[in-house]
Design a protein around this motif. Structure first.
Motif, PDB file in Angstrom:
ATOM      1  N   ASP A   1       1.057  -1.369   0.081  1.00  0.00           N
ATOM      2  CA  ASP A   1       0.223  -0.158   0.081  1.00  0.00           C
ATOM      3  C   ASP A   1       0.955   1.144   0.010  1.00  0.00           C
ATOM      4  OD1 ASP A   1       0.047   1.160   3.150  1.00  0.00           O
ATOM      5  OD2 ASP A   1       0.374  -1.057   3.094  1.00  0.00           O
ATOM      6  N   THR A   2       0.339   2.413  -0.271  1.00  0.00           N
ATOM      7  CA  THR A   2       0.948   3.749  -0.393  1.00  0.00           C
ATOM      8  C   THR A   2      -0.086   4.747   0.100  1.00  0.00           C
ATOM      9  OG1 THR A   2       2.389   5.324  -1.507  1.00  0.00           O
ATOM     10  CG2 THR A   2       0.657   4.312  -2.668  1.00  0.00           C
ATOM     11  N   GLN A   3       0.370   5.770   0.636  1.00  0.00           N
ATOM     12  CA  GLN A   3      -0.462   6.970   1.058  1.00  0.00           C
ATOM     13  C   GLN A   3       0.263   8.065   0.851  1.00  0.00           C
ATOM     14  OE1 GLN A   3      -3.545   7.874   4.250  1.00  0.00           O
ATOM     15  NE2 GLN A   3      -1.494   8.700   5.192  1.00  0.00           N
ATOM     16  N   LEU A   4      -0.312   9.240  -0.028  1.00  0.00           N
ATOM     17  CA  LEU A   4       0.343  10.530  -0.163  1.00  0.00           C
ATOM     18  C   LEU A   4      -0.598  11.778   0.544  1.00  0.00           C
ATOM     19  CD1 LEU A   4       2.484  12.345  -1.279  1.00  0.00           C
ATOM     20  CD2 LEU A   4       1.121  12.058  -3.523  1.00  0.00           C
ATOM     21  N   GLN A   5      -0.003  12.643   1.228  1.00  0.00           N
ATOM     22  CA  GLN A   5      -0.816  13.518   1.763  1.00  0.00           C
ATOM     23  C   GLN A   5      -0.074  14.744   1.622  1.00  0.00           C
ATOM     24  OE1 GLN A   5      -1.095  12.360   5.852  1.00  0.00           O
ATOM     25  NE2 GLN A   5      -3.386  11.637   5.299  1.00  0.00           N
ATOM     26  N   HIS A   6      -0.806  15.769   0.951  1.00  0.00           N
ATOM     27  CA  HIS A   6      -0.425  17.158   1.187  1.00  0.00           C
ATOM     28  C   HIS A   6      -1.446  18.089   1.854  1.00  0.00           C
ATOM     29  CE1 HIS A   6       1.392  20.934  -0.381  1.00  0.00           C
ATOM     30  NE2 HIS A   6       0.234  21.502  -0.684  1.00  0.00           N
ATOM     31  N   ILE A   7      -1.005  18.546   3.082  1.00  0.00           N
ATOM     32  CA  ILE A   7      -1.990  19.557   3.910  1.00  0.00           C
ATOM     33  C   ILE A   7      -1.397  20.742   4.183  1.00  0.00           C
ATOM     34  CG2 ILE A   7      -2.776  19.407   6.173  1.00  0.00           C
ATOM     35  CD1 ILE A   7      -2.225  16.451   6.188  1.00  0.00           C
ATOM     36  N   GLU A   8      -2.261  21.702   3.933  1.00  0.00           N
ATOM     37  CA  GLU A   8      -1.993  23.205   4.184  1.00  0.00           C
ATOM     38  C   GLU A   8      -3.084  23.575   5.121  1.00  0.00           C
ATOM     39  OE1 GLU A   8      -2.128  25.391   0.556  1.00  0.00           O
ATOM     40  OE2 GLU A   8      -0.721  23.890  -0.628  1.00  0.00           O
ATOM     41  N   ALA A   9      -3.035  24.781   5.532  1.00  0.00           N
ATOM     42  CA  ALA A   9      -4.067  25.447   6.511  1.00  0.00           C
ATOM     43  C   ALA A   9      -5.389  25.471   5.949  1.00  0.00           C
ATOM     44  CB  ALA A   9      -3.698  27.056   6.835  1.00  0.00           C
ATOM     45  N   ASN A  10      -5.649  25.768   4.709  1.00  0.00           N
ATOM     46  CA  ASN A  10      -7.024  25.960   4.074  1.00  0.00           C
ATOM     47  C   ASN A  10      -7.283  24.913   2.996  1.00  0.00           C
ATOM     48  OD1 ASN A  10      -7.706  28.175   5.146  1.00  0.00           O
ATOM     49  ND2 ASN A  10      -6.417  29.620   4.035  1.00  0.00           N
ATOM     50  N   GLN A  11      -6.368  23.828   2.880  1.00  0.00           N
ATOM     51  CA  GLN A  11      -6.748  22.762   1.897  1.00  0.00           C
ATOM     52  C   GLN A  11      -5.854  21.455   2.066  1.00  0.00           C
ATOM     53  OE1 GLN A  11      -5.974  23.474  -2.300  1.00  0.00           O
ATOM     54  NE2 GLN A  11      -4.017  24.302  -1.810  1.00  0.00           N
ATOM     55  N   ALA A  12      -6.535  20.428   1.829  1.00  0.00           N
ATOM     56  CA  ALA A  12      -5.580  19.163   2.135  1.00  0.00           C
ATOM     57  C   ALA A  12      -5.997  18.080   0.720  1.00  0.00           C
ATOM     58  CB  ALA A  12      -6.073  18.421   3.467  1.00  0.00           C
ATOM     59  N   PHE A  13      -5.045  17.333   0.485  1.00  0.00           N
ATOM     60  CA  PHE A  13      -5.258  16.528  -0.589  1.00  0.00           C
ATOM     61  C   PHE A  13      -4.673  15.011   0.074  1.00  0.00           C
ATOM     62  CE2 PHE A  13      -2.882  13.999  -3.706  1.00  0.00           C
ATOM     63  CZ  PHE A  13      -3.745  13.626  -4.638  1.00  0.00           C
TER      64      PHE A  13
END
Length: 450
Positions: free
Chosen positions: A298-310
């Motif tokens: 498995d794999t997980q990728l996250q990009h987290i900012e104050a006003n958005q998250a992917f």
């Protein structure tokens, strides 16, 4: 199940699931009192965990100033919704429900979450659920941890022990069946005849294990875990609402390895999972056994900012099935079978208010008319099923709950799933003329936590 709230629910850190306080979105009373942090610190919406949320869970749910539990460690939730299938299901979606277009309070949960004894690193996440479709109360997710911190070769090390009731419930990433998507499936939808053993054991077993996480650099984490599971005694299984006892020879072995790299707003994980199990033939609880091995990556990728998250999650499992006991009894048509499961999920959250998710799942395997027979709505004996799910969410209280009920939070959702193939065929998969697309489902409702 919602024996498988595992598939749907609040994450392991997660009584933090955003039971908002009067100030901007805080955790449930238990974790708000312990940490004072907003739910966005631990979750992308809910229930997906952030890197900090994974640390909170890994360290045993004890972060904060409280040393012992209090009344604030208890909370509740409910999930209610409306289910519409493209074509009705003759005889009803479920006992006591119509053949289509049904409302249900499909589950109501009670929780204990947080510290038990901070001095020794003891904390817990415990859930009991009333299944509004089956009209039955049962134990649900359970994870009691004893965690400690030390150094190994000068590097920070977290290690601990867990007592839990499902392979994968201890996991820190939203890639395995226990905490993977869909988080809120309709309990009245039509399900495939095939499923992985790692998911099927949920709440039917009890296990103990150990884990360790080493920060080889401030940005790089190596994680390893090994758990051992035994089936619940039959009377215990019934008492806990999950009877009869699952027929497996103990122990079943679960192992998990993962590496995570985090830098700034980004984190990426790669992992592997193994389950070794020896079930008895259907209806038996002793004698010769079959052999099932689940191997996953498995794999997980996250990009987290104050006003958005992917976030992106992807997983692939191969299940090898040896029917050494079932085949001689005529329960399967083949001595050996296999099952493959793959899923990819992409989600986006804007300003902690609006979210969107798209997910694809594919199940394939060889034909076995004994294992997948016409009595289960599978005329050709193949498990092959494809599904595409799209979901839109709105979080009305993520920026603070109403004054009269400040600790409440909610997710309003609308979820649509399409089936290009179901139980091996696009058309007439059950031998009675039903098409895969007849099971296309629209499910909308609310997930309320308080």
């Amino acid at each position: 199940m919602y024996r498988n709230l595992m598939r749907t629910a609040v994450s392991g850190a997660a009584l933090m699931v955003g039971l908002a306080m009067a100030r901007p979105a805080s955790a449930i009373p238990a974790f708000a009192a312990q940490t004072g942090l907003p739910c966005a610190a631990c979750h992308i919406g809910f229930p997906q965990l952030t890197p900090f949320g994974r640390i909170f869970k890994m360290e045993g749910y004890v972060l904060g100033d409280k040393n012992y539990p209090s009344i604030e460690n208890f909370s509740a939730m409910t999930q209610a919704g409306f289910t519409h299938l493209k074509d009705k299901v003759p005889g009803g979606l479920s006992p006591d429900f119509p053949s289509n277009n049904a409302w249900s309070i499909q589950q109501t949960g009670l929780f204990f979450g947080g510290v038990l004894d901070k001095r020794i690193g003891l904390g817990a996440f415990v859930q009991g659920t009333f299944d509004g479709v089956a009209h039955q109360f049962h134990w649900d997710n359970l994870d009691i941890r004893l965690a400690q911190q030390t150094n190994l070769f000068g590097k920070p090390l977290v290690y601990g022990f867990t007592f839990n009731n499902a392979p994968g419930i201890t996991d820190l990433w939203n890639t395995l069946p226990a905490w993977g998507y869909p988080f809120i499936p309709s309990a009245l939808g039509v399900g495939s005849t095939a499923g992985l053993q790692i998911a099927g054991l949920a709440q039917s077993v009890a296990g103990v294990g150990g884990y360790a996480a080493l920060n080889v650099t401030p940005a790089d984490l190596i994680y390893a875990e090994a758990d051992f599971y035994a089936p619940l005694p039959n009377h215990t299984a019934y008492a806990l609402g999950v009877g009869p006892s699952v027929g497996i020879a103990s122990p079943a072995y679960y192992m998990r390895q993962a590496v995570q790299h985090s830098v700034g707003e980004n984190s990426i994980e790669f992992g592997a999972t193994e389950l070794l199990d020896n079930p008895y033939p259907s209806g038996l609880s002793h004698g010769p056994t079959d052999g099932i091995v689940d191997l996953g990556v498995d794999t997980q990728l996250q990009h987290i900012e104050a006003n958005q998250a992917f976030s992106l999650q992807a997983a692939y499992f191969h299940e090898a099935q040896h029917w050494g006991a079932s085949y001689p009894l005529g329960n399967t048509a083949n001595l050996n079978d296999s099952l493959n499961y793959e899923t990819v999920t992409v989600s986006y959250l804007w300003r902690q208010l609006v979210g969107a998710t798209v997910s694809y799942t594919n199940i394939t395997g060889g034909a076995d008319t004994g294992l997948y027979n016409s009595g289960t709505g599978n005329a050709n004996g193949k498990p092959n099923t494809d599904s595409i799910t799209t979901e839109l969410d709105y979080y009305p209280f993520n920026r603070g709950g109403p004054k009269i009920f400040p600790w409440v939070n909610a997710k309003l959702f609308i979820e649509g799933t399409a089936y290009p193939q179901f139980n091996g065929l696009a058309r007439n998969y059950d031998g009675n003329g039903r098409s895969a697309s007849a099971n296309n489902i629209l499910f909308t409702g609310i997930w309320l936590v308080f």
